[in-house]
Design a protein around this motif. Sequence first.
Motif, mmCIF file in Angstrom:
data_model
loop_
_atom_site.group_PDB
_atom_site.id
_atom_site.type_symbol
_atom_site.label_atom_id
_atom_site.label_comp_id
_atom_site.label_asym_id
_atom_site.label_seq_id
_atom_site.Cartn_x
_atom_site.Cartn_y
_atom_site.Cartn_z
ATOM 1 N N THR A 157 -9.914 0.136 -2.145
ATOM 2 C CA THR A 157 -9.403 -1.222 -1.895
ATOM 3 C C THR A 157 -10.081 -1.953 -0.743
ATOM 4 O O THR A 157 -9.719 -3.092 -0.449
ATOM 5 N N TYR A 174 0.809 -1.220 0.000
ATOM 6 C CA TYR A 174 0.000 0.000 0.000
ATOM 7 C C TYR A 174 0.843 1.272 0.000
ATOM 8 O O TYR A 174 0.344 2.350 -0.359
ATOM 9 N N CYS A 182 -7.282 5.508 -1.088
ATOM 10 C CA CYS A 182 -6.829 4.119 -0.968
ATOM 11 C C CYS A 182 -7.869 3.249 -0.275
ATOM 12 O O CYS A 182 -8.233 2.173 -0.774
ATOM 13 N N TYR A 207 -4.757 0.367 -7.895
ATOM 14 C CA TYR A 207 -5.779 -0.129 -6.968
ATOM 15 C C TYR A 207 -6.342 -1.456 -7.480
ATOM 16 O O TYR A 207 -6.554 -2.396 -6.712
ATOM 17 N N ILE A 209 -4.056 -4.346 -6.791
ATOM 18 C CA ILE A 209 -4.089 -4.737 -5.386
ATOM 19 C C ILE A 209 -5.347 -5.540 -5.067
ATOM 20 O O ILE A 209 -5.289 -6.601 -4.434
ATOM 21 N N VAL A 210 -6.493 -5.038 -5.512
ATOM 22 C CA VAL A 210 -7.764 -5.733 -5.237
ATOM 23 C C VAL A 210 -7.749 -7.126 -5.864
ATOM 24 O O VAL A 210 -8.186 -8.111 -5.237
#
Length: 289
Positions: free
Chosen positions: A231, A127, A227, A160, A163-164
């Motif tokens: 997420t 992150y 963020c 993002y 990451i997800v």
Amino acid sequence: MKINSADFKAPQSKVDLRRLPTRVKAAFKSKAQYRKMLQAHVEQLSALQQLQYSSAKFAILLIFQGMDSAGKDGAIRHVMSGVNPEGCEVFSFKQPSEEELKHDFLWRTTCRLPERGRIGIFNRSYYEEVLITRVHPEILHTQNLPAHSLEMKHFWRDRYRSIVELEEHLHRNGTLIIKFFLNLSKREQEKRFLERIDEADKNWKFSSSDIKERKYWKEYMRAYEECLSATGTPRAPWYAIPADDKYNARLIVSQIVIDALTELKMAYPKSDAKRRQELRSIRKQLDGY
């Protein structure tokens, strides 16, 4: 006060940090009661981790994010103090190394993901690549990224998304992800910085860069809001922990982890008939010694 984990789950939509408290009513009335509650939580976590280790069905990933002096180190140290070191690893991610910069931004943390049966703790994490780089985008130009990757129109949206999708993949394969944002007020950060300056045994914690980054407080808050909004998902939720009271924050964090592990409904492996026969045979051998 009973700690309800759901009270601290961040909205899985638009997050406005101004509406999330940095301090709530303490769950304890005295330091003695705090220590007693924390010890009870530590013992519960130890038992749950032993169960997790023996069943080997789930990996646990705990992610801690927050501003400097928010209490990440202290929360990890106190909450996980009773967990068997064989079943738990902590990784702190600072500035990427030369080798790490040769890979995608998720590579260095992916290499440190916990295996099933173990707890992995990230003190800061991937992150950082949508937080500090969001506040200081000039950092991106030192990461050897190809030109097309730096197209800003969809750059953050795509990060993002990466990451997800990673967290969804991990969930499908048996990793429980719990993400903590330690929500510290700017005034409390100032107080803790002054303690680090004035108290000799805390001098080592302080860096002049901490003051430089404090100037970007509003920018960091916006980056965190974006963020958390982008997420936070049902399978990998964010918990916004009021961090101005570090003792209360530790109790909240530990209760959330206890509740999450309990919901997994883990069980010790059952012995089949062949295994029970083997154990009876071993027992007979022991009787002879």
